[in-house]
Design a protein around this motif. Structure first.
Motif, PDB file in Angstrom:
ATOM      1  N   LEU A   3    -102.611  39.181  36.531  1.00 53.02           N
ATOM      2  CA  LEU A   3    -101.756  39.704  35.482  1.00 53.02           C
ATOM      3  C   LEU A   3    -100.371  39.886  36.061  1.00 53.02           C
ATOM      4  O   LEU A   3    -100.200  40.635  37.015  1.00 53.02           O
ATOM      5  CB  LEU A   3    -102.264  41.055  34.961  1.00 53.02           C
ATOM      6  N   ALA A   4     -99.402  39.202  35.503  1.00 57.45           N
ATOM      7  CA  ALA A   4     -98.043  39.328  36.007  1.00 57.45           C
ATOM      8  C   ALA A   4     -97.342  40.537  35.417  1.00 57.45           C
ATOM      9  O   ALA A   4     -96.548  41.176  36.071  1.00 57.45           O
ATOM     10  CB  ALA A   4     -97.243  38.073  35.709  1.00 57.45           C
ATOM     11  N   VAL A   5     -97.625  40.837  34.166  1.00 57.00           N
ATOM     12  CA  VAL A   5     -96.984  41.939  33.465  1.00 57.00           C
ATOM     13  C   VAL A   5     -98.036  42.590  32.599  1.00 57.00           C
ATOM     14  O   VAL A   5     -98.882  41.928  32.030  1.00 57.00           O
ATOM     15  CB  VAL A   5     -95.842  41.437  32.553  1.00 57.00           C
ATOM     16  N   GLY A   6     -97.997  43.905  32.435  1.00 55.97           N
ATOM     17  CA  GLY A   6     -98.876  44.575  31.482  1.00 55.97           C
ATOM     18  C   GLY A   6    -100.213  44.924  32.084  1.00 55.97           C
ATOM     19  O   GLY A   6    -100.394  44.974  33.282  1.00 55.97           O
ATOM     20  N   SER A   7    -101.170  45.193  31.213  1.00 55.26           N
ATOM     21  CA  SER A   7    -102.496  45.594  31.655  1.00 55.26           C
ATOM     22  C   SER A   7    -103.539  45.101  30.689  1.00 55.26           C
ATOM     23  O   SER A   7    -103.262  44.783  29.555  1.00 55.26           O
ATOM     24  CB  SER A   7    -102.568  47.117  31.769  1.00 55.26           C
ATOM     25  N   SER A 139    -109.347  29.724  28.681  1.00 54.14           N
ATOM     26  CA  SER A 139    -109.279  29.868  30.137  1.00 54.14           C
ATOM     27  C   SER A 139    -108.079  30.669  30.610  1.00 54.14           C
ATOM     28  O   SER A 139    -108.023  31.068  31.775  1.00 54.14           O
ATOM     29  CB  SER A 139    -109.265  28.495  30.797  1.00 54.14           C
ATOM     30  N   SER A 140    -107.083  30.882  29.741  1.00 56.20           N
ATOM     31  CA  SER A 140    -105.931  31.725  30.073  1.00 56.20           C
ATOM     32  C   SER A 140    -105.306  32.181  28.760  1.00 56.20           C
ATOM     33  O   SER A 140    -105.556  31.594  27.710  1.00 56.20           O
ATOM     34  CB  SER A 140    -104.917  30.973  30.947  1.00 56.20           C
ATOM     35  N   TRP A 141    -104.513  33.251  28.843  1.00 59.10           N
ATOM     36  CA  TRP A 141    -103.894  33.770  27.627  1.00 59.10           C
ATOM     37  C   TRP A 141    -102.655  34.596  27.918  1.00 59.10           C
ATOM     38  O   TRP A 141    -102.461  35.077  29.030  1.00 59.10           O
ATOM     39  CB  TRP A 141    -104.881  34.534  26.782  1.00 59.10           C
ATOM     40  N   ILE A 142    -101.800  34.710  26.898  1.00 62.31           N
ATOM     41  CA  ILE A 142    -100.569  35.510  26.972  1.00 62.31           C
ATOM     42  C   ILE A 142    -100.480  36.323  25.686  1.00 62.31           C
ATOM     43  O   ILE A 142    -100.695  35.793  24.594  1.00 62.31           O
ATOM     44  CB  ILE A 142     -99.315  34.617  27.088  1.00 62.31           C
ATOM     45  N   ASN A 143    -100.140  37.599  25.818  1.00 64.71           N
ATOM     46  CA  ASN A 143     -99.874  38.423  24.642  1.00 64.71           C
ATOM     47  C   ASN A 143     -98.380  38.683  24.586  1.00 64.71           C
ATOM     48  O   ASN A 143     -97.856  39.537  25.289  1.00 64.71           O
ATOM     49  CB  ASN A 143    -100.651  39.737  24.690  1.00 64.71           C
ATOM     50  N   ASN A 144     -97.683  37.940  23.754  1.00 60.46           N
ATOM     51  CA  ASN A 144     -96.232  38.039  23.623  1.00 60.46           C
ATOM     52  C   ASN A 144     -95.856  38.815  22.362  1.00 60.46           C
ATOM     53  O   ASN A 144     -94.862  38.531  21.724  1.00 60.46           O
ATOM     54  CB  ASN A 144     -95.634  36.629  23.596  1.00 60.46           C
ATOM     55  N   GLN A 145     -96.716  39.781  22.016  1.00 59.02           N
ATOM     56  CA  GLN A 145     -96.475  40.645  20.861  1.00 59.02           C
ATOM     57  C   GLN A 145     -95.796  41.928  21.334  1.00 59.02           C
ATOM     58  O   GLN A 145     -95.462  42.071  22.510  1.00 59.02           O
ATOM     59  CB  GLN A 145     -97.806  40.955  20.172  1.00 59.02           C
ATOM     60  N   ALA A 146     -95.630  42.870  20.429  1.00 67.39           N
ATOM     61  CA  ALA A 146     -95.026  44.159  20.766  1.00 67.39           C
ATOM     62  C   ALA A 146     -95.811  44.825  21.889  1.00 67.39           C
ATOM     63  O   ALA A 146     -97.016  44.593  22.051  1.00 67.39           O
ATOM     64  CB  ALA A 146     -94.999  45.056  19.536  1.00 67.39           C
ATOM     65  N   CYS A 147     -95.143  45.660  22.667  1.00 66.24           N
ATOM     66  CA  CYS A 147     -95.759  46.281  23.838  1.00 66.24           C
ATOM     67  C   CYS A 147     -96.991  47.109  23.499  1.00 66.24           C
ATOM     68  O   CYS A 147     -97.886  47.254  24.327  1.00 66.24           O
ATOM     69  CB  CYS A 147     -94.732  47.135  24.564  1.00 66.24           C
ATOM     70  N   ASP A 148     -97.063  47.659  22.303  1.00 65.23           N
ATOM     71  CA  ASP A 148     -98.207  48.495  21.927  1.00 65.23           C
ATOM     72  C   ASP A 148     -99.260  47.718  21.134  1.00 65.23           C
ATOM     73  O   ASP A 148    -100.182  48.300  20.583  1.00 65.23           O
ATOM     74  CB  ASP A 148     -97.748  49.715  21.140  1.00 65.23           C
ATOM     75  N   ASP A 149     -99.158  46.402  21.098  1.00 64.90           N
ATOM     76  CA  ASP A 149    -100.065  45.571  20.308  1.00 64.90           C
ATOM     77  C   ASP A 149    -101.072  44.884  21.229  1.00 64.90           C
ATOM     78  O   ASP A 149    -100.755  43.919  21.911  1.00 64.90           O
ATOM     79  CB  ASP A 149     -99.270  44.527  19.521  1.00 64.90           C
ATOM     80  N   LEU A 150    -102.298  45.413  21.263  1.00 68.64           N
ATOM     81  CA  LEU A 150    -103.348  44.837  22.093  1.00 68.64           C
ATOM     82  C   LEU A 150    -103.858  43.531  21.506  1.00 68.64           C
ATOM     83  O   LEU A 150    -103.919  43.367  20.296  1.00 68.64           O
ATOM     84  CB  LEU A 150    -104.536  45.790  22.207  1.00 68.64           C
ATOM     85  N   SER A 164    -102.570  44.051  26.907  1.00 65.92           N
ATOM     86  CA  SER A 164    -101.453  44.654  26.177  1.00 65.92           C
ATOM     87  C   SER A 164    -100.401  43.605  25.860  1.00 65.92           C
ATOM     88  O   SER A 164    -100.475  42.479  26.327  1.00 65.92           O
ATOM     89  CB  SER A 164    -100.843  45.787  27.008  1.00 65.92           C
ATOM     90  N   GLY A 165     -99.411  43.983  25.055  1.00 59.20           N
ATOM     91  CA  GLY A 165     -98.323  43.084  24.676  1.00 59.20           C
ATOM     92  C   GLY A 165     -97.255  43.020  25.757  1.00 59.20           C
ATOM     93  O   GLY A 165     -97.530  43.164  26.935  1.00 59.20           O
ATOM     94  N   CYS A 166     -96.020  42.799  25.359  1.00 52.92           N
ATOM     95  CA  CYS A 166     -94.866  42.718  26.267  1.00 52.92           C
ATOM     96  C   CYS A 166     -94.958  41.545  27.232  1.00 52.92           C
ATOM     97  O   CYS A 166     -94.503  41.621  28.363  1.00 52.92           O
ATOM     98  CB  CYS A 166     -94.699  43.995  27.069  1.00 52.92           C
ATOM     99  N   GLY A 167     -95.600  40.461  26.816  1.00 51.82           N
ATOM    100  CA  GLY A 167     -95.676  39.300  27.682  1.00 51.82           C
ATOM    101  C   GLY A 167     -96.768  39.380  28.732  1.00 51.82           C
ATOM    102  O   GLY A 167     -96.780  38.596  29.668  1.00 51.82           O
ATOM    103  N   ALA A 168     -97.727  40.310  28.578  1.00 57.11           N
ATOM    104  CA  ALA A 168     -98.842  40.389  29.526  1.00 57.11           C
ATOM    105  C   ALA A 168     -99.592  39.070  29.508  1.00 57.11           C
ATOM    106  O   ALA A 168     -99.680  38.394  28.492  1.00 57.11           O
ATOM    107  CB  ALA A 168     -99.761  41.551  29.154  1.00 57.11           C
ATOM    108  N   ARG A 169    -100.143  38.695  30.645  1.00 59.70           N
ATOM    109  CA  ARG A 169    -100.750  37.382  30.770  1.00 59.70           C
ATOM    110  C   ARG A 169    -101.889  37.409  31.762  1.00 59.70           C
ATOM    111  O   ARG A 169    -101.925  38.233  32.659  1.00 59.70           O
ATOM    112  CB  ARG A 169     -99.715  36.384  31.226  1.00 59.70           C
ATOM    113  N   ALA A 170    -102.808  36.484  31.576  1.00 63.22           N
ATOM    114  CA  ALA A 170    -103.868  36.238  32.551  1.00 63.22           C
ATOM    115  C   ALA A 170    -103.945  34.727  32.720  1.00 63.22           C
ATOM    116  O   ALA A 170    -104.318  34.011  31.792  1.00 63.22           O
ATOM    117  CB  ALA A 170    -105.198  36.798  32.072  1.00 63.22           C
TER     118      ALA A 170
END
Length: 185
Positions: A3-7, A139-150, A164-170
């Motif tokens: 995870l580069a950003v978020g949780s 196999s991978s994903w990014i959440n580029n939604q609002a920071c409070d949007d799981l 979580s949002g804010c560009g979190a990624r796996a």
């Protein structure tokens, strides 16, 4: 998992999860999922309708505007440009988090490191991935939604992971590689 950003967080206690950790939680029952979950989803692609459960027919990126409005494109760049032109992207924090995932969207990829086909959502609620031809293929994903949007992935038997949002990624999903059958909320 990287995870580069978020949780990654559990839906029942999103604020309690530590950054970079994974937590599994229960997903909704089959009755709670979108109607017609096992039926093929028809999408528009190059002036025709395609059944995503059978074949993406050359499409590389599909956007689920709503369960009834799915639009496919030959590339992620073409999809992102078309969505922006239609006013369907949002810059929720005034910052662009990722050029691999449209602003305001949850993006799933069928290969690690954000490669291969991309299926993106912004509609809330659990949806089956089977109709989109993406069941057991994330196999991978990014959440580029609002920071409070799981965003969540479910395995169909009660397990789920959330990001979580804010560009979190796996970039890799470890034990969850090709395990997801649902996406939400």
């Amino acid at each position: 998992m990287t995870l580069a950003v978020g949780s990654v967080a559990a839906a029942l206690a999103p604020a309690a999860a530590a950054s970079g950790s994974t937590t599994e939680a229960a997903t909704p029952t089959l009755a709670d999922r979108s109607p017609g979950a096992s039926a093929g989803v028809l999408a528009s692609f190059e002036g025709r309708r395609i059944d995503l459960s059978r074949d993406w027919d050359g499409a590389r990126s599909c956007a689920v505007v709503s369960p009834e409005d799915v639009r496919c494109y030959v590339s992620n760049e073409q999809a992102d440009a078309a969505l922006a032109a239609a006013g369907l992207t949002s810059n929720v924090t005034g910052e662009t988090f990722d050029d691999q995932c449209a602003n305001g969207w949850l993006c799933l990829f069928d290969l690690p490191n954000f490669g291969g086909r991309r299926l993106i959502f912004q509609d809330e609620g659990w949806q089956s991935l089977a109709g989109y031809g993406f069941q057991y293929k994330t196999s991978s994903w990014i959440n580029n939604q609002a920071c409070d949007d799981l965003g969540g992935l479910g395995d169909g038997v009660g397990g789920a992971i959330y990001i979580s949002g804010c560009g979190a990624r796996a970039s890799e999903l470890g034990d969850w590689d090709n395990r997801a059958v649902d996406v939400g909320p």
